[in-house]
Design a protein around this motif. Structure first.
Motif, mmCIF file in Angstrom:
data_model
loop_
_atom_site.group_PDB
_atom_site.id
_atom_site.type_symbol
_atom_site.label_atom_id
_atom_site.label_comp_id
_atom_site.label_asym_id
_atom_site.label_seq_id
_atom_site.Cartn_x
_atom_site.Cartn_y
_atom_site.Cartn_z
ATOM 1 N N MET A 1 -9.436 16.061 4.767
ATOM 2 C CA MET A 1 -9.665 16.424 6.108
ATOM 3 C C MET A 1 -8.395 17.308 6.409
ATOM 4 S SD MET A 1 -11.066 13.000 7.719
ATOM 5 C CE MET A 1 -11.621 13.590 9.323
ATOM 6 N N ASP A 2 -8.265 17.677 7.360
ATOM 7 C CA ASP A 2 -7.212 18.624 8.236
ATOM 8 C C ASP A 2 -7.358 18.057 9.894
ATOM 9 O OD1 ASP A 2 -4.991 19.541 9.138
ATOM 10 O OD2 ASP A 2 -5.487 21.850 8.422
ATOM 11 N N ALA A 3 -6.672 17.101 10.065
ATOM 12 C CA ALA A 3 -7.138 16.396 11.694
ATOM 13 C C ALA A 3 -5.656 15.703 11.949
ATOM 14 C CB ALA A 3 -8.289 15.556 11.174
ATOM 15 N N PRO A 4 -5.909 15.513 13.288
ATOM 16 C CA PRO A 4 -4.680 14.695 13.999
ATOM 17 C C PRO A 4 -5.064 13.050 13.270
ATOM 18 C CG PRO A 4 -5.813 15.811 15.618
ATOM 19 C CD PRO A 4 -6.672 16.104 14.173
ATOM 20 N N MET A 5 -3.823 12.603 13.297
ATOM 21 C CA MET A 5 -3.962 11.369 12.488
ATOM 22 C C MET A 5 -4.725 10.063 13.282
ATOM 23 S SD MET A 5 -0.077 10.648 11.381
ATOM 24 C CE MET A 5 -0.344 9.055 10.566
ATOM 25 N N ASP A 6 -4.649 10.342 14.514
ATOM 26 C CA ASP A 6 -5.441 9.337 15.062
ATOM 27 C C ASP A 6 -7.137 9.527 15.095
ATOM 28 O OD1 ASP A 6 -5.433 11.831 16.855
ATOM 29 O OD2 ASP A 6 -5.974 10.669 18.543
ATOM 30 N N VAL A 7 -7.415 10.894 14.801
ATOM 31 C CA VAL A 7 -8.918 11.135 14.329
ATOM 32 C C VAL A 7 -9.146 10.567 12.984
ATOM 33 C CG1 VAL A 7 -10.255 13.186 13.885
ATOM 34 C CG2 VAL A 7 -8.998 13.341 15.853
ATOM 35 N N VAL A 8 -8.406 10.768 11.920
ATOM 36 C CA VAL A 8 -8.474 10.292 10.744
ATOM 37 C C VAL A 8 -8.618 8.727 10.664
ATOM 38 C CG1 VAL A 8 -7.613 10.124 8.321
ATOM 39 C CG2 VAL A 8 -7.140 12.376 9.577
ATOM 40 N N ASN A 9 -7.724 8.003 11.339
ATOM 41 C CA ASN A 9 -7.441 6.666 11.397
ATOM 42 C C ASN A 9 -8.905 6.066 12.185
ATOM 43 O OD1 ASN A 9 -5.207 6.226 10.198
ATOM 44 N ND2 ASN A 9 -4.089 6.653 12.233
ATOM 45 N N THR A 10 -9.563 6.725 13.158
ATOM 46 C CA THR A 10 -10.639 6.424 13.866
ATOM 47 C C THR A 10 -12.001 6.541 12.741
ATOM 48 O OG1 THR A 10 -9.775 6.924 16.107
ATOM 49 C CG2 THR A 10 -12.210 6.804 15.820
ATOM 50 N N LEU A 11 -11.888 7.670 12.035
ATOM 51 C CA LEU A 11 -13.049 7.615 11.070
ATOM 52 C C LEU A 11 -12.878 6.668 10.192
ATOM 53 C CD1 LEU A 11 -15.264 9.510 9.511
ATOM 54 C CD2 LEU A 11 -13.289 10.499 8.499
ATOM 55 N N SER A 12 -11.987 6.474 9.431
ATOM 56 C CA SER A 12 -11.477 5.427 8.515
ATOM 57 C C SER A 12 -11.902 4.092 8.886
ATOM 58 C CB SER A 12 -10.184 5.446 7.995
ATOM 59 O OG SER A 12 -10.120 4.618 6.970
ATOM 60 N N GLY A 13 -11.622 3.724 10.369
ATOM 61 C CA GLY A 13 -11.900 2.453 10.947
ATOM 62 C C GLY A 13 -13.477 2.324 11.188
#
Length: 83
Positions: A52-64
């Protein structure tokens, strides 16, 4: 907002969550650079590597969201920040 390149490793121990995993991944599709899925039949597991190329909060939300599903494990690695 600044973005980072990230790799999200996803292991599905239980295929009953596969439809929900795909629904969540589609929800974040605008941030996905690439995706590779490997069915490891000998162990009864399915492995997905998501770049992914995304803001960290977006990646963290997806992973969560993925990590809360039954039979799903996730781990995220971030590229170093460009200065």
């Amino acid at each position: 907002m600044d973005t980072r390149v990230a790799i999200v490793g996803i292991i599905l121990d239980d295929r009953s969550s596969a439809a929900e995993v795909n629904r969540i991944l589609s929800e974040y599709g605008d941030y996905v650079i690439g995706r590779m899925g490997i069915p490891y039949k000998a162990r009864g597991e399915n492995i997905i590597s998501l770049v992914m190329d995304a803001p960290m909060d977006v990646v963290n939300t997806l992973s969560g969201k993925l990590g809360k599903l039954p039979g799903i494990s996730t781990k995220t690695i971030y590229a170093k920040e460009n200065n």
